[in-house]
Design a protein around this motif. Structure first.
Motif, mmCIF file in Angstrom:
data_model
loop_
_atom_site.group_PDB
_atom_site.id
_atom_site.type_symbol
_atom_site.label_atom_id
_atom_site.label_comp_id
_atom_site.label_asym_id
_atom_site.label_seq_id
_atom_site.Cartn_x
_atom_site.Cartn_y
_atom_site.Cartn_z
ATOM 1 N N VAL A 56 25.007 -16.093 24.942
ATOM 2 C CA VAL A 56 26.439 -16.392 24.784
ATOM 3 C C VAL A 56 27.292 -15.473 25.655
ATOM 4 O O VAL A 56 28.218 -15.939 26.326
ATOM 5 N N GLU A 57 26.979 -14.189 25.680
ATOM 6 C CA GLU A 57 27.797 -13.271 26.493
ATOM 7 C C GLU A 57 27.720 -13.618 27.976
ATOM 8 O O GLU A 57 28.674 -13.411 28.727
ATOM 9 N N LYS A 58 26.595 -14.155 28.408
ATOM 10 C CA LYS A 58 26.463 -14.563 29.805
ATOM 11 C C LYS A 58 27.260 -15.845 30.078
ATOM 12 O O LYS A 58 27.790 -16.017 31.172
ATOM 13 N N THR A 59 27.336 -16.760 29.097
ATOM 14 C CA THR A 59 28.171 -17.954 29.297
ATOM 15 C C THR A 59 29.636 -17.543 29.423
ATOM 16 O O THR A 59 30.388 -18.143 30.190
ATOM 17 N N LYS A 60 30.015 -16.515 28.681
ATOM 18 C CA LYS A 60 31.393 -16.008 28.781
ATOM 19 C C LYS A 60 31.633 -15.352 30.135
ATOM 20 O O LYS A 60 32.705 -15.489 30.719
ATOM 21 N N GLU A 61 30.615 -14.651 30.647
ATOM 22 C CA GLU A 61 30.704 -14.072 31.995
ATOM 23 C C GLU A 61 30.879 -15.174 33.042
ATOM 24 O O GLU A 61 31.678 -15.049 33.963
ATOM 25 N N THR A 62 30.103 -16.248 32.892
ATOM 26 C CA THR A 62 30.192 -17.379 33.814
ATOM 27 C C THR A 62 31.604 -17.942 33.803
ATOM 28 O O THR A 62 32.187 -18.206 34.858
ATOM 29 N N THR A 63 32.143 -18.126 32.612
ATOM 30 C CA THR A 63 33.502 -18.663 32.458
ATOM 31 C C THR A 63 34.512 -17.778 33.164
ATOM 32 O O THR A 63 35.377 -18.265 33.886
ATOM 33 N N THR A 91 24.852 -30.782 19.631
ATOM 34 C CA THR A 91 25.732 -29.974 18.788
ATOM 35 C C THR A 91 25.585 -28.518 19.196
ATOM 36 O O THR A 91 24.521 -28.099 19.670
ATOM 37 N N GLY A 92 26.652 -27.779 19.003
ATOM 38 C CA GLY A 92 26.620 -26.360 19.300
ATOM 39 C C GLY A 92 28.017 -25.788 19.315
ATOM 40 O O GLY A 92 28.995 -26.480 19.032
ATOM 41 N N VAL A 93 28.083 -24.517 19.645
ATOM 42 C CA VAL A 93 29.354 -23.811 19.745
ATOM 43 C C VAL A 93 29.481 -23.340 21.182
ATOM 44 O O VAL A 93 28.569 -22.720 21.721
ATOM 45 N N ASP A 94 30.635 -23.655 21.803
ATOM 46 C CA ASP A 94 30.799 -23.276 23.209
ATOM 47 C C ASP A 94 31.291 -21.839 23.341
ATOM 48 O O ASP A 94 31.488 -21.131 22.349
ATOM 49 N N GLN A 95 31.514 -21.438 24.563
ATOM 50 C CA GLN A 95 31.913 -20.067 24.864
ATOM 51 C C GLN A 95 33.313 -19.731 24.356
ATOM 52 O O GLN A 95 33.699 -18.573 24.294
ATOM 53 N N PHE A 96 34.076 -20.748 23.958
ATOM 54 C CA PHE A 96 35.417 -20.536 23.399
ATOM 55 C C PHE A 96 35.397 -20.616 21.872
ATOM 56 O O PHE A 96 36.441 -20.692 21.238
ATOM 57 N N ALA A 109 34.290 -36.414 29.225
ATOM 58 C CA ALA A 109 34.245 -35.091 28.600
ATOM 59 C C ALA A 109 33.062 -34.374 29.244
ATOM 60 O O ALA A 109 32.036 -34.991 29.521
ATOM 61 N N ILE A 110 33.209 -33.101 29.484
ATOM 62 C CA ILE A 110 32.172 -32.325 30.159
ATOM 63 C C ILE A 110 31.498 -31.402 29.152
ATOM 64 O O ILE A 110 32.164 -30.672 28.430
ATOM 65 N N VAL A 111 30.180 -31.438 29.132
ATOM 66 C CA VAL A 111 29.392 -30.508 28.323
ATOM 67 C C VAL A 111 28.307 -29.940 29.230
ATOM 68 O O VAL A 111 27.553 -30.680 29.857
ATOM 69 N N VAL A 112 28.263 -28.619 29.292
ATOM 70 C CA VAL A 112 27.290 -27.921 30.122
ATOM 71 C C VAL A 112 26.369 -27.141 29.188
ATOM 72 O O VAL A 112 26.835 -26.497 28.253
ATOM 73 N N VAL A 113 25.071 -27.211 29.435
ATOM 74 C CA VAL A 113 24.085 -26.571 28.567
ATOM 75 C C VAL A 113 23.220 -25.623 29.383
ATOM 76 O O VAL A 113 22.810 -25.943 30.504
ATOM 77 N N THR A 114 22.939 -24.452 28.799
ATOM 78 C CA THR A 114 22.169 -23.419 29.476
ATOM 79 C C THR A 114 21.380 -22.600 28.458
ATOM 80 O O THR A 114 21.802 -22.476 27.306
ATOM 81 N N PRO A 115 20.268 -22.001 28.882
ATOM 82 C CA PRO A 115 19.578 -21.070 27.999
ATOM 83 C C PRO A 115 20.181 -19.657 28.033
ATOM 84 O O PRO A 115 19.735 -18.774 27.303
ATOM 85 N N HIS A 169 25.367 -22.424 24.795
ATOM 86 C CA HIS A 169 24.106 -21.679 24.819
ATOM 87 C C HIS A 169 23.137 -22.487 23.967
ATOM 88 O O HIS A 169 23.391 -22.737 22.792
ATOM 89 N N ASP A 170 22.047 -22.933 24.555
ATOM 90 C CA ASP A 170 21.047 -23.733 23.844
ATOM 91 C C ASP A 170 20.188 -22.786 23.015
ATOM 92 O O ASP A 170 19.152 -22.300 23.458
ATOM 93 N N VAL A 171 20.641 -22.545 21.798
ATOM 94 C CA VAL A 171 20.108 -21.501 20.930
ATOM 95 C C VAL A 171 18.584 -21.487 20.875
ATOM 96 O O VAL A 171 17.959 -20.454 21.086
ATOM 97 N N ASP A 172 17.976 -22.601 20.607
ATOM 98 C CA ASP A 172 16.525 -22.645 20.449
ATOM 99 C C ASP A 172 15.870 -23.602 21.447
ATOM 100 O O ASP A 172 14.772 -24.097 21.211
ATOM 101 N N ASN A 173 16.543 -23.850 22.535
ATOM 102 C CA ASN A 173 16.077 -24.766 23.587
ATOM 103 C C ASN A 173 15.986 -26.213 23.110
ATOM 104 O O ASN A 173 15.406 -27.054 23.788
ATOM 105 N N SER A 174 16.579 -26.525 21.967
ATOM 106 C CA SER A 174 16.420 -27.863 21.394
ATOM 107 C C SER A 174 17.126 -28.936 22.218
ATOM 108 O O SER A 174 16.600 -30.052 22.357
#
Length: 192
Positions: A97-104, A35-40, A88-94, A115-120
């Motif tokens: 959030v602003e860096k995931t947007k840069e990547t996009t 679960t999480g919120v993506d860059q969009f 369906a594609i899900v990509v996870v990174t530490p 963004h894996d908020v707490d590395n969970s």
């Protein structure tokens, strides 16, 4: 002379990855819920995605990593074909959030990056490792600087760049896990 070079290369490689735990989830294991919120700003829940699709779950270190950028670029280039095949594609990174947007923006990515908020997520999939001089002996100083810039404060954790495919029943049906950060699963193999 060739034999000595090969042996030295193997020893350096073994030393480089010896401190990364090789225990990870295997084929047939239950896939932990993602679960999480993506860059969009879309809420992502693997339970919902699995109703209609299999999931390709990819862990990457950050857009500072040239191997990661290349891997994600290949993923984007093949995204339509993968989607047509029911993935369906899900990509996870530490990364923050602003860096995931840069990547996009940099890669023109349209798949979800969490963004894996707490590395969970990384911990649940057993791909997380602490960056220290034992786990990253060759590039510790440079990697530490990148983490200070790209991860949230005091998060010195990276994932082994792994790929999992999760079937519609929530079971892991494929695993690519290699502590050598330069070796990635080629998603185009799924299209053959």
């Amino acid at each position: 002379m060739k034999k000595i070079t090969i042996v030295l290369t193997l020893l350096v490689s073994m030393n480089t990855f010896a401190q990364i735990n090789s225990e990870h989830l295997e084929i047939g294991d239950d896939a932990p819920i993602i679960t999480g919120v993506d860059q969009f700003d879309n809420k992502i829940n693997s339970t919902d995605l699995l109703k209609d699709n299999k999931i390709i779950l990819i862990f990457y270190r950050g857009n500072w990593c040239p191997h990661c950028r290349k891997h994600l670029k290949t993923l984007e280039e093949n995204l339509d074909a993968l989607t047509e095949k029911g993935y369906a594609i899900v990509v996870v990174t530490p990364e923050k959030v602003e860096k995931t947007k840069e990547t996009t923006k940099k890669l023109g990515s349209t798949f979800s990056i969490l963004h894996d908020v707490d590395n969970s997520i990384m911990n649940n999939y057993k791909v997380a490792f602490e960056v220290n001089e034992k786990s990253v002996p060759n590039y510790f100083s440079a990697t530490q600087k990148k983490l200070a810039e790209y991860n949230i404060e005091n998060n010195n954790v990276l994932p082994v760049p792994a790929t999992y495919i999760i079937d519609k029943t929530g079971k892991i049906e494929f695993v690519h896990y290699d502590p050598d950060y330069s070796k990635r699963f080629d998603v185009t193999e799924l299209l053959d």
